[in-house]
Scaffold this motif. Structure first.
Motif, PDB file in Angstrom:
ATOM      1  N   GLN A  43     -15.984  14.126  -3.381  1.00 21.74           N
ATOM      2  CA  GLN A  43     -16.118  14.446  -4.807  1.00 21.74           C
ATOM      3  C   GLN A  43     -17.547  14.310  -5.301  1.00 21.74           C
ATOM      4  OE1 GLN A  43     -13.462  12.229  -7.181  1.00 21.74           O
ATOM      5  NE2 GLN A  43     -11.895  13.792  -7.089  1.00 21.74           N
ATOM      6  N   ASN A  44     -18.153  13.216  -4.995  1.00 20.37           N
ATOM      7  CA  ASN A  44     -19.500  13.019  -5.495  1.00 20.37           C
ATOM      8  C   ASN A  44     -20.383  12.460  -4.389  1.00 20.37           C
ATOM      9  OD1 ASN A  44     -21.052  13.647  -7.609  1.00 20.37           O
ATOM     10  ND2 ASN A  44     -20.519  11.894  -8.888  1.00 20.37           N
ATOM     11  N   SER A  45     -20.547  13.276  -3.377  1.00 26.13           N
ATOM     12  CA  SER A  45     -21.372  12.839  -2.258  1.00 26.13           C
ATOM     13  C   SER A  45     -21.986  14.068  -1.586  1.00 26.13           C
ATOM     14  CB  SER A  45     -20.514  12.065  -1.245  1.00 26.13           C
ATOM     15  OG  SER A  45     -19.553  12.924  -0.680  1.00 26.13           O
ATOM     16  N   ILE A  80     -29.117  11.426  -5.244  1.00 24.16           N
ATOM     17  CA  ILE A  80     -28.489  10.985  -3.992  1.00 24.16           C
ATOM     18  C   ILE A  80     -28.838   9.517  -3.778  1.00 24.16           C
ATOM     19  CG2 ILE A  80     -28.323  11.380  -1.496  1.00 24.16           C
ATOM     20  CD1 ILE A  80     -29.418  14.238  -2.050  1.00 24.16           C
ATOM     21  N   ASP A  81     -27.827   8.724  -3.607  1.00 24.78           N
ATOM     22  CA  ASP A  81     -28.035   7.282  -3.431  1.00 24.78           C
ATOM     23  C   ASP A  81     -28.315   6.995  -1.955  1.00 24.78           C
ATOM     24  OD1 ASP A  81     -27.885   4.574  -3.173  1.00 24.78           O
ATOM     25  OD2 ASP A  81     -25.967   4.340  -4.211  1.00 24.78           O
ATOM     26  N   ILE A  82     -29.563   6.649  -1.655  1.00 26.96           N
ATOM     27  CA  ILE A  82     -29.935   6.432  -0.250  1.00 26.96           C
ATOM     28  C   ILE A  82     -30.170   4.948   0.055  1.00 26.96           C
ATOM     29  CG2 ILE A  82     -30.921   8.734   0.139  1.00 26.96           C
ATOM     30  CD1 ILE A  82     -33.705   7.337  -0.259  1.00 26.96           C
ATOM     31  N   ARG A  83     -29.655   4.074  -0.820  1.00 23.03           N
ATOM     32  CA  ARG A  83     -29.941   2.649  -0.626  1.00 23.03           C
ATOM     33  C   ARG A  83     -29.496   2.132   0.744  1.00 23.03           C
ATOM     34  NH1 ARG A  83     -27.758   0.358  -6.239  1.00 23.03           N
ATOM     35  NH2 ARG A  83     -26.440   2.190  -5.976  1.00 23.03           N
ATOM     36  N   MET A 106     -21.893   5.933 -15.701  1.00 21.65           N
ATOM     37  CA  MET A 106     -22.530   6.251 -14.409  1.00 21.65           C
ATOM     38  C   MET A 106     -21.477   6.211 -13.295  1.00 21.65           C
ATOM     39  SD  MET A 106     -25.666   4.269 -12.673  1.00 21.65           S
ATOM     40  CE  MET A 106     -26.684   4.580 -14.100  1.00 21.65           C
ATOM     41  N   THR A 107     -21.557   7.165 -12.389  1.00 16.22           N
ATOM     42  CA  THR A 107     -20.583   7.206 -11.303  1.00 16.22           C
ATOM     43  C   THR A 107     -20.857   6.074 -10.328  1.00 16.22           C
ATOM     44  OG1 THR A 107     -20.687   9.568 -11.490  1.00 16.22           O
ATOM     45  CG2 THR A 107     -19.616   8.707  -9.543  1.00 16.22           C
ATOM     46  N   ASN A 108     -19.778   5.415  -9.931  1.00 17.79           N
ATOM     47  CA  ASN A 108     -19.954   4.342  -8.965  1.00 17.79           C
ATOM     48  C   ASN A 108     -20.467   4.901  -7.642  1.00 17.79           C
ATOM     49  OD1 ASN A 108     -19.256   2.433  -6.840  1.00 17.79           O
ATOM     50  ND2 ASN A 108     -18.291   1.293  -8.514  1.00 17.79           N
ATOM     51  N   ALA A 109     -21.415   4.178  -7.051  1.00 19.39           N
ATOM     52  CA  ALA A 109     -22.009   4.634  -5.799  1.00 19.39           C
ATOM     53  C   ALA A 109     -20.961   4.776  -4.694  1.00 19.39           C
ATOM     54  CB  ALA A 109     -23.088   3.662  -5.365  1.00 19.39           C
ATOM     55  N   ASN A 110     -19.815   4.075  -4.848  1.00 17.84           N
ATOM     56  CA  ASN A 110     -18.800   4.152  -3.794  1.00 17.84           C
ATOM     57  C   ASN A 110     -17.702   5.168  -4.129  1.00 17.84           C
ATOM     58  OD1 ASN A 110     -20.043   2.033  -2.419  1.00 17.84           O
ATOM     59  ND2 ASN A 110     -19.088   0.568  -3.816  1.00 17.84           N
ATOM     60  N   PRO A 127     -23.488   8.869  -1.170  1.00 20.14           N
ATOM     61  CA  PRO A 127     -22.973   8.994  -2.542  1.00 20.14           C
ATOM     62  C   PRO A 127     -23.979   9.712  -3.445  1.00 20.14           C
ATOM     63  CG  PRO A 127     -23.108   6.686  -1.842  1.00 20.14           C
ATOM     64  CD  PRO A 127     -23.782   7.491  -0.795  1.00 20.14           C
ATOM     65  N   VAL A 128     -23.474  10.408  -4.440  1.00 17.06           N
ATOM     66  CA  VAL A 128     -24.327  11.041  -5.454  1.00 17.06           C
ATOM     67  C   VAL A 128     -24.007  10.391  -6.790  1.00 17.06           C
ATOM     68  CG1 VAL A 128     -24.807  13.186  -6.688  1.00 17.06           C
ATOM     69  CG2 VAL A 128     -24.541  13.214  -4.207  1.00 17.06           C
ATOM     70  N   ILE A 129     -25.060  10.018  -7.517  1.00 18.53           N
ATOM     71  CA  ILE A 129     -24.865   9.362  -8.815  1.00 18.53           C
ATOM     72  C   ILE A 129     -25.247  10.348  -9.919  1.00 18.53           C
ATOM     73  CG2 ILE A 129     -25.478   7.368 -10.237  1.00 18.53           C
ATOM     74  CD1 ILE A 129     -26.399   5.928  -7.730  1.00 18.53           C
ATOM     75  N   ASP A 130     -24.413  10.432 -10.957  1.00 23.92           N
ATOM     76  CA  ASP A 130     -24.739  11.278 -12.111  1.00 23.92           C
ATOM     77  C   ASP A 130     -25.302  10.420 -13.225  1.00 23.92           C
ATOM     78  OD1 ASP A 130     -23.860  13.845 -11.257  1.00 23.92           O
ATOM     79  OD2 ASP A 130     -21.797  13.097 -11.388  1.00 23.92           O
ATOM     80  N   GLY A 131     -26.445  10.844 -13.782  1.00 27.59           N
ATOM     81  CA  GLY A 131     -26.942  10.194 -15.000  1.00 27.59           C
ATOM     82  C   GLY A 131     -26.232  10.816 -16.190  1.00 27.59           C
ATOM     83  N   THR A 132     -26.580  10.384 -17.406  1.00 25.80           N
ATOM     84  CA  THR A 132     -25.960  10.986 -18.591  1.00 25.80           C
ATOM     85  C   THR A 132     -26.456  12.422 -18.777  1.00 25.80           C
ATOM     86  OG1 THR A 132     -27.698   9.925 -19.889  1.00 25.80           O
ATOM     87  CG2 THR A 132     -25.559   8.833 -19.856  1.00 25.80           C
ATOM     88  N   VAL A 133     -27.642  12.714 -18.262  1.00 25.26           N
ATOM     89  CA  VAL A 133     -28.214  14.053 -18.308  1.00 25.26           C
ATOM     90  C   VAL A 133     -29.273  14.095 -17.200  1.00 25.26           C
ATOM     91  CG1 VAL A 133     -29.966  13.390 -20.046  1.00 25.26           C
ATOM     92  CG2 VAL A 133     -29.271  15.765 -19.903  1.00 25.26           C
TER      93      VAL A 133
END
Ligand code: CMC
Length: 439
Positions: free
Chosen positions: A10-12, A38-41, A1-5, A27-33
């Motif tokens: 690249q991934n945001s 989008i990480d909105i925490r 899993m991509t780190n939220a930071n 940040p954007v998090i990728d699952g395995t599929v």
């Protein structure tokens, strides 16, 4: 899993406030599929804004390794295995082990797991008095919500959620006792004596025996019916973050004990838009009555001013054929052939014709409304002799393992916090109390 930071561009994604012109990097998090997330925490802390998503249609409430659904392709997988393969080659105990522990059991693990489940199937004898407190015409789901909730009053040695052993014992207890509770709810409703569990039978056979046998004569369990029952359990075992599972997770997020959490899941499942749908399918087919009335009901389903919906059609996630419905359709034919009642079961004929007409209708095609698992399960269960009021109770028996696996995953997640959604407030902003209330 991509780190939220992970690194900025690249991934945001960038959020722009068109009023102030201010921008934030999310940040954007990728699952395995599956879709990116989008990480909105930190959104509220950084922007002072909430997101608005009633019904959670675009919100991932947790990360999970248990079940994956691709609704557009009609794919359902548990721990990476396709549901069609599990339904064809495994039994319900294999699937329970898989959902709970992450892997299919080898033969030694299977023997131990079956033993663990089997030796928890009996209910504390005192609990029988709970059943006697209900009216005979109570809905089995009403009984199940009450009796399952009451388990926490009896099994104090498995309510400490910080102890992994107690969590495991509670998990086994619930998977084991749910068929006993459901069968007792049925027996009570028809005024027959309760039938105690038998450890020499499989999970599905034992349930059929507790439901349909009577002390007065021998009950022969048909292998075809036992297999169909087992398959129904497999097909309903888990389904990602649906309403009842989310209810269980939400209840559990406060630290509530597992029996109370599962009782809350049963309550949520009871609704006609969720587990109550197969009961509603049968009522609908009975109301339609004959093939010549199908067009009238199709028109009603399409009419925006008519609240009527074609029950057993459509799904929040599947916008393609529900893969469980395909397996269920096959099982349905096997059961009717085994029982030799195809001709006496006009509802199946009616269901097939309804399916054919709906699938050719532009309205259903455009809205991607395909038959879901409940469309067929009601017909099989009716053919097997279950009254419609028991359909959702059977769903609860099967889904218990999914609920408990998801609950365990949440409790074990070091990042889990109490679930506490926010709101878009649209009410009054401050009113003076009327004088008459002030004295
Ligand atoms: N009959 C007629 N129209 C329908 C139906 C239906 N069964 N289902 C959805 N629609 C229409 C709906 O009116 C809406 O039209 P519009 O865009 O013009 O407003 C559009 O299709 C999208 O529907 P929705 O209500 O926004 O979709 P949803 O994802 O909120 O609802 C559902 C999903 C399962 C609640 C809904 O399809 C439904 O009520 N189906 C009948 C009940 C049923 O079979 N439930 C079992 C679900 S499967 C078991 C489980 O996993 O629990």
């Amino acid at each position: 899993m991509t780190n939220a930071n992970s690194e900025k561009s690249q991934n945001s994604v960038t959020l722009t406030d068109n009023q102030s012109g201010q921008q934030w990097e999310l940040p954007v998090i990728d699952g395995t599929v599956g879709p990116r997330v989008i990480d909105i925490r930190k959104l509220y802390g950084e922007t002072g804004m909430f997101t608005y998503d009633p019904g959670f249609t675009s919100t991932a409430s947790c990360d999970s390794e248990i079940t994956y659904i691709d609704g557009d392709k009609g794919i359902l997988m548990h721990r990476g295995y396709r549901i069609e393969d599990l339904a064809e080659h495994c039994d319900f105990m294999d699937v329970c082990h898989l959902l709970l522990n992450g892997d299919l059991p080898d033969s030694k693990q299977k023997t131990k797991f079956e033993h663990d489940i089997t030796y928890h199937t009996m209910l504390h004898e005192q609990m029988i008095y709970f059943f006697r407190g209900f009216r005979r015409d109570s809905h089995p789901m009403a009984v199940m919500v009450g009796v399952v909730g009451a388990l926490s009053a009896f099994y104090h040695d498995s309510t400490d959620i910080t102890d992994p052993h107690q969590r495991m014992v509670a998990s086994h207890r619930m998977i084991a006792k749910m068929p006993t509770i459901a069968a007792m709810a049925y027996k009570y409703s028809v005024g027959q004596p309760f039938v105690y569990p038998r450890n020499d039978l499989s999970y599905a056979e034992n349930f059929l025996n507790m439901t349909f046998s009577v002390p007065a004569e021998e009950y022969k369990i048909s292998p075809t019916l036992a297999r169909a029952m087992d398959r129904i359990f497999i097909l309903h075992a888990d389904h990602e973050q649906n309403a009842s599972t989310s209810t269980v997770r939400l209840a559990g997020s406060s630290g509530a004990n597992p029996f109370a959490c599962i009782a809350s899941g049963i309550a949520s499942l009871w609704g006609p838009a969720h587990g109550g749908a197969n009961e509603a399918v049968l009522r609908m087919l009975q109301e339609i009555g004959s093939k010549d009335r199908i067009p009238e009901f199709i028109e009603r389903a399409k009419d925006k001013n008519d609240p009527f919906r074609l029950m057993g059609f459509g799904h929040r996630v599947y916008k393609n054929y529900d893969p469980r419905a395909k397996v269920m359709q096959k099982s349905c034919h096997e059961v009717l052939d085994e029982l030799g009642i195809r001709k006496q079961e006009p509802l199946l004929d009616l269901a097939m014709e309804l399916e054919r007409i709906a699938l050719e209708d532009d309205f259903f095609v455009e809205k991607k409304l395909f038959p879901n698992v409940d469309f067929y399960s009601g017909i099989i269960l009716k053919a097997m002799g279950f009254p419609t009021s028991m359909f959702t109770a059977l769903f609860a028996v099967a889904r218990t393992v999914g609920w408990i696996a998801q609950w365990n995953e949440m409790v074990e997640d070091p990042n889990h916090r109490i679930s506490r959604p926010r709101q878009l407030y649209q009410g009054n902003t401050g009113r003076e109390l009327p004088e008459s209330f002030k004295s």
